[in-house]
Design an enzyme around this catalytic site. Structure first.
Site, PDB file in Angstrom:
ATOM      1  N   GLY D  51       2.425  -2.176   8.523  1.00 29.85           N
ATOM      2  CA  GLY D  51       2.398  -3.253   7.541  1.00 29.85           C
ATOM      3  C   GLY D  51       2.049  -2.805   6.143  1.00 29.85           C
ATOM      4  O   GLY D  51       1.913  -3.610   5.233  1.00 29.85           O
ATOM      5  N   CYS D  52       1.903  -1.517   5.944  1.00 31.17           N
ATOM      6  CA  CYS D  52       1.679  -1.019   4.590  1.00 31.17           C
ATOM      7  C   CYS D  52       3.000  -0.476   4.066  1.00 31.17           C
ATOM      8  O   CYS D  52       3.809   0.042   4.823  1.00 31.17           O
ATOM      9  CB  CYS D  52       0.646   0.109   4.583  1.00 31.17           C
ATOM     10  SG  CYS D  52      -0.952  -0.421   5.187  1.00 31.17           S
ATOM     11  N   GLN D  53       3.188  -0.578   2.768  1.00 26.53           N
ATOM     12  CA  GLN D  53       4.406  -0.052   2.154  1.00 26.53           C
ATOM     13  C   GLN D  53       4.423   1.460   2.225  1.00 26.53           C
ATOM     14  O   GLN D  53       5.395   2.065   2.607  1.00 26.53           O
ATOM     15  CB  GLN D  53       4.448  -0.482   0.685  1.00 26.53           C
ATOM     16  CG  GLN D  53       4.887  -1.894   0.499  1.00 26.53           C
ATOM     17  CD  GLN D  53       6.320  -1.916   0.002  1.00 26.53           C
ATOM     18  OE1 GLN D  53       7.221  -1.336   0.625  1.00 26.53           O
ATOM     19  NE2 GLN D  53       6.549  -2.588  -1.086  1.00 26.53           N
TER      20      GLN D  53
END
Ligand SMILES: Cc1ncc(COP(=O)(O)O)c(C=O)c1O
Ligand SMILES: Cc1ncc(COP(=O)(O)O)c(C=O)c1O
Lengths: 138, 415, 415, 138
Positions: D51-53
């Site tokens: 869920g992190c870029q």
């Protein structure tokens, strides 16, 4: 019998009498109602004109080098329109029809008074009449 | 019989919110009675679209710049609103599509690829819209599966007893509408869901009309899928929703590929994103989808008790007039008035539906004529088409009365 | 080296047509350099949408009432405009979709169902957008077909020699982009089409970027399919086009079922409508699709010689600055400047693309960072992402200069 | 060692010194650069936060009933953020962490200063730290 030009002019004259859509529609409905009966047996898929909202059948016979159209529709206004068309073009030679530009339709404001889907139907009717004529020019 | 006009004021207030309603056609005030085809858009929806286009107009999710962040917020908060509106269990169960048709095709493909095999059965009803028939036919053709059809009775009611007996071990999905766009009858969808579930079969509910007139609580009704279009519920066109239970959506193969519906793309093998992105391929409808927010607000307002009461009085008036006229055959005859929405399809003896529609149009009244994308129910009644009027809460008693007068005039021209 | 600023006046005139460009972000003037993701919309497009929503807002084709007739005209005349714009042989070859992704998925499904069998081969390139990879992967998986990949060389050019040798008797379709959204290089699409056709193989061209920067003459280029999105060419989002040659479209099975894509719906068997309706299931995007008309007008204006010259001067400036800086690695290095559009993806030694994008954002500059929906080309260069700027003709030399200054500042913060 | 509350207050105090995003970012970059080296071997998919870029890895060990976090990211601002988080939460007991509401994040304006996608990354980081704590409460 009127010439093709006379027949077209007669239609233009008839329509020009009416300013109101109501009267034009009533005139078309009248035309539709007075159209000669169309034999049930001729209501075939082959005779069905594609691209009309309501069902329209067109049939014809050739006699002495002239094309005689007959037609029907389950919607009366449409029937009035096809009646108007065959009233003008029935009994003409294939060459006469094939060379006509059908421009008088625009002059009577039929296209604007009817929807494009309906106008498309009109275009389909004209195309079919033309196709029949061309077929018989050969 | 007398029909009271309630809340004359309120309906005019509502009308004022919809700019399109003040148009004239052929110099006559527009009477828009084709709401089942598409509703008009309120100023709030128009304003929202304009704000989105002039401000946070950017591609969403992946970019970190300010406009993209705002656009993402607009889009994702719309998902939250839809979740609340239909009471979905979680936001991941709300998939944005381009409309009901796309939503149903998504399920037909993705559920079909995942669960449907040769010899399996899918059940639809005789009164479905083409959009809830053709995708299933195409699926059945592809998978050599069987499509079964719930018949409707003369009044337009689904024959539930026959339905109960249609299930076999091979029945994999039922697709039935909440409200038919031709009959206007409110199907007993909860009961239908129960019948499906007692046969261990999931059900898709076509909510294209239902969402407008009935609304939905997907957890209470417990349907497995629910599809609706934005344009019928006052939002911008090109928007739509598919609700699906997580258990299905998670297992189902994606429908369209491309954009952000992926986790990793490798030529050696691609993995898909988690919900809801998995089913939202390509650039989302960034300008239009967020108009669902003001549209939902409007839909909520339309559910107001007084607004409903007025609308029901108009419906009751029309129902009375149309059933009292011996020349008119109404399709979808309610056993109790509250089982019908303000939507009436009918035939007039000796007058073709299209002729009627053309003449009514010239009187300023927008009606629909033809098959209304529901040819099987036309065949059921042996007609080539019908004339339909479908009202919204912004339609007035005066319009209804003018319609009845105009209809009489049109009939007299034709018959 | 000196870059002349041409036509300063004109670019300001153009900017004035796009309301979104005058925004401020964090109190700074917006520098919108993310045009490849989505373009901004001109006032003419906004006005068109509003006019459609407040006026002829009706479901099209089948109804005969006035609003529906007007709406049909708006929609169908848009088809004529698109036909002219891409020079399609006939209007029936123009299919409206919701975007490039939908257009490609349509072909992947419909061409796939009709012509692709086990063991067949489809060719894509290494620099495709996910939307031109994943649909083909999904198709190949479903049909047990084989996906082959044209590699690109270090500069980003397709290795056409390898491509020429990839064809076998089983090669059924090639799908290659006109311009990569990462590399910004203009592919020699006519040559590619010729290679395909000399191998009796049809080709789909992804025109998502190409339509904006190059335009297309589908008869001259002779591609079999061409896909593009409205939102990248100034139209409302949720709009798109698929061009397809009649000979394919006529034979292909439909993709989505429902609405007017039918001739007759019977439970005993349904027949489909003729082109283009066959591929336009469901209610069309009646409000948004006609915004393609003013959008195309804008696109034509952008093709003006002087506008192009100015835009090229900005591109040349950026190309020079970015290649002159030893810390920067540019991906997609043109052999001649006219082989590249004003789109630059690059990596900065020691600075992560996302950090750069975040800092530039705070300076008012909208850039894109990450994989840009094109993971395989990231893998090709062994990077996890890039920083991309993509300009439109409304971007100015001043913005470009400000960007270069800001980039330097951001790098100095990070390295 | 500071108490959890003291550590959080220290971060709030640090951030309140800066009005400008530029200074805040420089502070985070500094934090990121000073984060202890993270072994390459620990950069596993298991340690990757979803869920992190950008890629963020989080690892931990438990010693004497306290959790010690280590982390890394390929983006320096993200690394600064995770550094800030583990600076506050490393060396705490699982119970302390599990009962914390992480509300101080809002006070330092980190959420507003970062994008939702990035903020989502932040949420994912917090969720992962919480999950580790809960895991070790048993
Ligand atoms: C080259 C290319 N192909 C396909 C797409 C997909 O377009 P859309 O997201 O509008 O469907 C894009 C846009 O991101 C693109 O740049
Ligand atoms: C009952 C029903 N189902 C499906 C549809 C299809 O909706 P859309 O055309 O918006 O996809 C409609 C609308 O015409 C409908 O009335």
């Amino acid at each position: 019998m009127k010439t093709l030009e006379e027949a077209k002019q007669a239609v233009i004259d008839d329509f020009s009498m009416y300013d109101e859509w109501l009267d034009k529609y009533e005139y078309l409905i009248e035309l539709g109602k007075n159209l000669e009966p169309f034999p049930e047996a001729s209501k075939t898929d082959d005779n069905l004109i594609k691209g009309c909202q309501s069902r329209v059948w067109l049939d014809y016979k050739v006699e002495n080098g002239r094309i005689y159209f007959s037609a029907d529709s389950d919607a009366i206004i449409t029937k009035g329109i096809i009646s108007l068309l065959i009233g003008v073009y029935s009994g003409r030679t294939p060459q006469e029809i094939a060379h006509d530009d059908f421009g008088f339709i625009n002059e009577i404001g039929l296209k604007e008074n009817l929807s494009p889907t309906r106008a498309n139907g009109l275009v389909s009717m004209i195309d079919t009449i033309k196709a029949v004529a061309l077929e018989n020019c050969k | 019989m007398k029909f009271e006009i309630l809340l004359k004021m309120n309906v005019e207030d509502i009308r004022a919110l919809f700019p399109a309603l003040s148009q004239k056609v052929y110099g006559k005030p527009l009477v828009y009675f084709d709401n089942a085809a598409t509703a008009q858009r309120p100023q709030s929806v128009i304003d929202a679209w304009e704000r989105l286009v002039k401000g946070p107009n950017a591609n969403i999710h992946r970019a970190v710049h300010h406009l993209a962040v705002e656009a993402t917020d607009e889009y994702e908060s719309t998902r939250d609103e839809v979740q609340k509106f239909i009471n979905a269990g979680s936001r991941e169960e709300v998939i944005f599509t381009s409309g009901t048709t796309a939503s149903i095709n998504l399920v037909a493909f993705s559920f079909g690829e995942t669960y449907i095999h040769e010899g399996d059965e899918i059940i639809v009803s005789e009164s479905e819209h083409h959009s809830n028939i053709v995708p299933w036919q195409m699926l059945c053709q592809r998978k050599k599966a069987v499509l079964k059809v719930i018949p409707v009775d003369e009044d337009g009611y689904l024959k539930l007893d026959e339905f109960r007996n249609m299930f076999t071990a091979r029945t994999k999905l039922v697709a039935v509408t909440q409200i038919s766009n031709v009959l206007g009858l409110i199907n007993p969808i909860k009961e239908i869901v129960n019948i499906c579930h007692s046969n261990n079969c999931p059900i898709l509910t076509d909510g294209a009309q239902g969402i407008v007139h009935e609304g939905i609580d997907v957890q209470d009704i417990d349907c497995d899928f629910y599809a609706f279009s934005g344009h019928k519920i006052y939002a911008a066109s090109g928007t739509g929703v598919l609700y699906g239970k997580k258990r299905w959506l998670e297992e189902m193969l994606p429908w369209q590929g491309g954009g952000e519906m992926i986790d990793h793309v490798r030529f050696s093998g691609t993995t898909y994103a988690s919900l809801p992105e998995k089913f939202e391929a390509g650039t989302q409808n960034i300008n239009a989808t967020p108009t669902l927010k003001p549209a939902i607000e409007m839909a909520r307002m339309m559910k107001d008790k007084d607004v409903q009461a007025y609308q029901n009085s108009v419906r009751d008036y029309l129902l009375h007039e149309l059933t009292a006229d011996g020349r008119i055959q109404l399709f979808g005859v309610p056993h109790g008035t509250d089982e019908k929405i303000s939507l009436f399809s009918f035939a007039v003896q000796g007058a073709h539906h299209e002729d009627l529609a053309l003449i009514l149009d010239k009187m300023g009244i927008a009606t629909r004529s033809g098959q209304m994308c529901a040819e099987p129910i036309m065949d059921r009644y042996g007609v080539t088409g019908m004339l339909r009027i479908s009202l919204a809460p912004y339609n007035t008693m005066e319009e209804a009365e003018y319609f009845i007068k105009s209809l009489n005039k049109a009939i007299s021209m034709l018959v």
